[in-house]
Design a protein around this motif. Sequence first.
Motif, short mmCIF file in Angstrom:
data_model
loop_
_atom_site.label_atom_id
_atom_site.label_comp_id
_atom_site.label_asym_id
_atom_site.label_seq_id
_atom_site.Cartn_x
_atom_site.Cartn_y
_atom_site.Cartn_z
N ALA A 171 -127.40 -4.71 -3.42
CA ALA A 171 -127.76 -4.92 -4.82
C ALA A 171 -126.55 -4.61 -5.70
CB ALA A 171 -128.94 -4.02 -5.20
N ILE A 172 -126.28 -5.49 -6.64
CA ILE A 172 -125.15 -5.27 -7.54
C ILE A 172 -125.65 -4.53 -8.77
CG2 ILE A 172 -123.42 -6.40 -8.97
CD1 ILE A 172 -123.43 -8.71 -6.96
N SER A 173 -125.04 -3.41 -9.03
CA SER A 173 -125.44 -2.59 -10.17
C SER A 173 -124.47 -2.80 -11.33
CB SER A 173 -125.45 -1.11 -9.77
OG SER A 173 -125.70 -0.30 -10.88
N ASN A 174 -125.02 -2.76 -12.53
CA ASN A 174 -124.18 -2.93 -13.72
C ASN A 174 -123.96 -1.62 -14.46
OD1 ASN A 174 -126.68 -2.52 -14.78
ND2 ASN A 174 -126.70 -4.34 -16.08
N HIS A 175 -124.32 -0.49 -13.83
CA HIS A 175 -124.13 0.78 -14.52
C HIS A 175 -122.66 1.17 -14.49
CE1 HIS A 175 -124.09 2.35 -10.42
NE2 HIS A 175 -123.50 3.43 -10.91
N LYS A 176 -122.27 1.99 -15.44
CA LYS A 176 -120.88 2.41 -15.53
C LYS A 176 -120.52 3.35 -14.39
CE LYS A 176 -120.52 1.96 -20.57
NZ LYS A 176 -120.24 2.66 -21.85
N ALA A 177 -119.32 3.17 -13.89
CA ALA A 177 -118.87 4.01 -12.79
C ALA A 177 -118.70 5.46 -13.25
CB ALA A 177 -117.55 3.49 -12.24
N ASP A 178 -119.02 6.39 -12.36
CA ASP A 178 -118.84 7.81 -12.64
C ASP A 178 -117.37 8.16 -12.45
OD1 ASP A 178 -119.01 10.48 -12.99
OD2 ASP A 178 -120.17 10.90 -11.18
N ILE A 179 -116.70 8.53 -13.54
CA ILE A 179 -115.27 8.81 -13.44
C ILE A 179 -114.99 10.27 -13.05
CG2 ILE A 179 -114.75 7.06 -15.16
CD1 ILE A 179 -114.23 9.36 -17.15
N LEU A 185 -104.68 18.88 -19.29
CA LEU A 185 -105.32 18.00 -20.28
C LEU A 185 -104.62 16.64 -20.33
CD1 LEU A 185 -105.95 20.54 -23.17
CD2 LEU A 185 -107.60 19.69 -21.49
N ILE A 186 -103.32 16.65 -20.14
CA ILE A 186 -102.57 15.38 -20.17
C ILE A 186 -102.96 14.50 -18.99
CG2 ILE A 186 -100.25 14.40 -19.93
CD1 ILE A 186 -99.24 16.78 -21.58
N GLN A 187 -103.39 15.13 -17.86
CA GLN A 187 -103.85 14.33 -16.72
C GLN A 187 -105.10 13.54 -17.08
OE1 GLN A 187 -101.85 14.41 -13.97
NE2 GLN A 187 -100.66 15.82 -15.26
N ASN A 213 -114.16 23.06 -20.34
CA ASN A 213 -115.42 22.34 -20.26
C ASN A 213 -115.14 20.93 -19.76
OD1 ASN A 213 -117.73 20.76 -20.89
ND2 ASN A 213 -118.37 22.26 -22.41
N MET A 214 -115.45 20.69 -18.49
CA MET A 214 -115.14 19.39 -17.90
C MET A 214 -116.02 18.28 -18.46
SD MET A 214 -112.60 19.25 -15.83
CE MET A 214 -112.98 17.73 -14.97
N ASP A 215 -117.23 18.60 -18.88
CA ASP A 215 -118.10 17.55 -19.44
C ASP A 215 -117.48 16.93 -20.69
OD1 ASP A 215 -120.00 17.78 -17.47
OD2 ASP A 215 -121.19 19.28 -18.56
N LEU A 216 -116.92 17.78 -21.56
CA LEU A 216 -116.28 17.27 -22.77
C LEU A 216 -115.01 16.50 -22.43
CD1 LEU A 216 -116.69 20.29 -25.23
CD2 LEU A 216 -118.00 18.16 -25.16
N LEU A 217 -114.26 16.99 -21.45
CA LEU A 217 -113.02 16.32 -21.07
C LEU A 217 -113.30 14.97 -20.42
CD1 LEU A 217 -111.00 19.38 -19.73
CD2 LEU A 217 -110.88 18.31 -21.98
N ILE A 218 -114.37 14.92 -19.61
CA ILE A 218 -114.75 13.65 -18.98
C ILE A 218 -115.17 12.65 -20.06
CG2 ILE A 218 -116.50 12.55 -17.51
CD1 ILE A 218 -116.44 15.16 -15.83
N LYS A 219 -115.88 13.14 -21.04
CA LYS A 219 -116.30 12.27 -22.16
C LYS A 219 -115.08 11.71 -22.88
CE LYS A 219 -119.20 12.31 -26.31
NZ LYS A 219 -120.07 13.14 -27.18
N ALA A 242 -112.07 11.34 -21.58
CA ALA A 242 -111.38 10.41 -20.69
C ALA A 242 -112.06 9.05 -20.70
CB ALA A 242 -111.35 10.98 -19.27
N ALA A 243 -113.39 9.04 -20.78
CA ALA A 243 -114.13 7.77 -20.79
C ALA A 243 -113.86 6.99 -22.07
CB ALA A 243 -115.63 8.06 -20.65
#
Length: 817
Positions: free
Chosen positions: A504-512, A644-646, A704-710, A712-713
């Motif tokens: 099945a092909i999913s259209n959800h966004k990839a988890d980065i 953070l630059i990464q 806080n990785m959740d904020l950093l992931i946000k 990055a997205a």
Amino acid sequence: MKISYNWLKKYIDLNLTPDQMEQLLTGCGLEVEAYEEVESVKGGLRGLVIGEVLEKEKHPDADRLSITKVNVGKSHSLQIVCGAANVAKGQKVLVALEGARLYPSFGEPFDIKNSKIRGQISEGMICSEDEVGLGASHDGIMVLDAHAVPGTHAAEYFKVEEDVIFEIGLTPNRVDAASHMGVARDLAAVINTRAAFEKDFFHKPVQVIQPTISELKITNRKNPVTVTIENAGDCPRYSGISINGVKIQESPTWLKNALLSVGVKPVNNVVDVTNYVMFETGQPLHAFDAHKVRGKIVVKKLHKQTPFVTLDGTERKLNGEELMICNEHEPMCIAGVFGGIHSGVSSDTADIFLESAYFNPALVRKASKQHMLKTESSFRFERGTDPANTVFALKRAVTLILEIAGGSIVSDLIDVYPDPIEPAKTEISYDAVRKLSGLNITNIMTDEILQYCGMTLLNKSDDKVLISVPTYKTDVTRQADVVEEILRTYGYHHIPVNEKFGMAISNHKADIKPALQKKISHYLTAQGFFEIINNSLSSLALAQKYNAEISPVKILNPLSNELDILRTDLLFSMLGTMQYNSNRKQQNLKLFEFGKTYFHSEGKNNETNKLAIAVTGNLHESDWHKQDREANLFYLKSIVLDTLIQIAPVPSDFLKWVMAEHAVFSSYASLQNRQSNIGYMGMLKKNFLRQFDISHPVFYAELNMDLLIKRAAQYKHRIKPAPRFPEVKRDLSMLLDAQVQYADMKELALKQEKKLLRDVSIFDVYQGDKIEAGKKSYALSFILRDDEATLTDKQIDIIMQKIETAFEKNLGAVIRK
């Protein structure tokens, strides 16, 4: 759980390699996590033989050495220099030949080589018992029996056993396999099933051999014991018997070796028999000193706060829910968990009362957890032992005790079992077996497999069968459980695999998140950091000690008081890792951890992904061409910013460090962006670190990785051409109040020129006796560039003048011209 291959072969005729054993055990649900080939004496005494001292003479150059000629069964004798005072002509001794590796009782192993000792050749070594791991004595060489034959291998003389120990990851529902007999039953079922239905199976059918039990011959009935159970639901079955005149002593070698093979230290012959029977049959037993029983056993609960001293010498306060084994006046044992200090078998014991019972699993588990007592007995009782096995295990133990400890039976076999537990009965559908398992097996095959699994067919029709499940299979209670038994016995490898796969092909966004963590991990490890993974459980008392306002997520049934909440930050677990390493002389540490923190808010539990980074000691190990450099807060800050630059390039106005006071940090700054707090860092206080036995300064950061992931997205990569016009660098030196921070200066400078000023950096800071107190000297560099034309000196001077004026007016700076 450890299983000995030699021990297992007493109950089932096996001819399997370790790899084949691993395959069969893992295939039937008893996952082999590891196996190891072992000897009853480490090293197996390889390279050691029996020797006879033919000659002995004094060493010409050493008063305490002797030169001996030793017959080791070869065509010529060996010359061996010996330092033992008790060596004498005619003795039979233990000789290590050249090339032998010795494993002493104390210290590291060493190899034997031919050498010269004070000018005399020595072609081996005459050994003491501690030098070869046979004992602790170093008083002199071992003098063996006069009938020992020179040249006999030491392993043969001392009956060294070779074995393979399998470490099985036993799941909580498989208590039926928590013994050698249980594993033998499973293996027999698998081997017989596969031998019946697979043409090329590598083993013949087998039968399980029951352990030997002797007929109980009661000498007299002078030591009767009455048993009272206050609540039959707490103890559905209680069996016991009295034996007088036992001789408490060291167990025979075979019994000690069997227990050592599964990681149990031998105690004495009676206690060792109870442990042996438990590992053999799965039924825990307990031996009481009969004089402590005083003729009466009462199984009951005691009042809350009743004191009881357990076998380890600890006084424990009962909570009133523990099931206790008592005599007429006092408690003797926490049922199914741990014995009391005064009622067990000691060297003075002559008469014993042997207990074999079935206790309520829930009561045993609660008592075990309440008092933090994890024993082999509680491991089995709390999962549910076989109520039908108590008398057999008791008779087996009596047989062995009479054999190796002597004595006589002085009571009838007691068996209090008012409401016998009947085997479970389950009706299964043959079609349901095929549907649930995915196997295309016939009804006849299903019947045979069920019988190999120990189940009895009671009533059979064309499409259904009613079966009786043995009481030792406590987890088999319904049709799905029976199908699982069939599957693991017949083999999961028989389940057909469909050659066509759907996708099945999913259209959800990839988890980065995984990719981002991997990128950060690569960066940090390249900087010399090590990644750690800690337990997510922590201590409420420790967390509240430094932050009384936290709202943690509490564990309803904690393993201990030190693990009663989900961690609210990564700091304490990080310090625990540092303490562990520091205690092992690892002082220079650079560590990081990705983990979750948890808190309770607005009626629900929340979790946040975090990254912790910590450094202590020197930044690199000492080396002749590198100067030692201690970790500091500025080094950690640079690591944090580069991390953070990464994730994404950081605009100059995106981050801000805010200094603040903190309970455990002597220097503390929170890292804020335009919207929220994304982390903090600081240097931990010395008095706080002392609680973890850490003497070196520790610098710690948490993001806080959740904020950093946000972020990055949201970031989009942009490609720009290289600048067409050159950059210009200008330096500025000034004197400021000590409390002025570099961040304030940078922010103020960038406000003065938003288009042409590209960057501000600091290259020197001075604070000392050469300038007035309370002042600090700063030297900054300013990078300017115009993307449309080359900057002129006039333009540059105007910009620098604006910056100097702003510094003087807003920060009280004294510009050095």
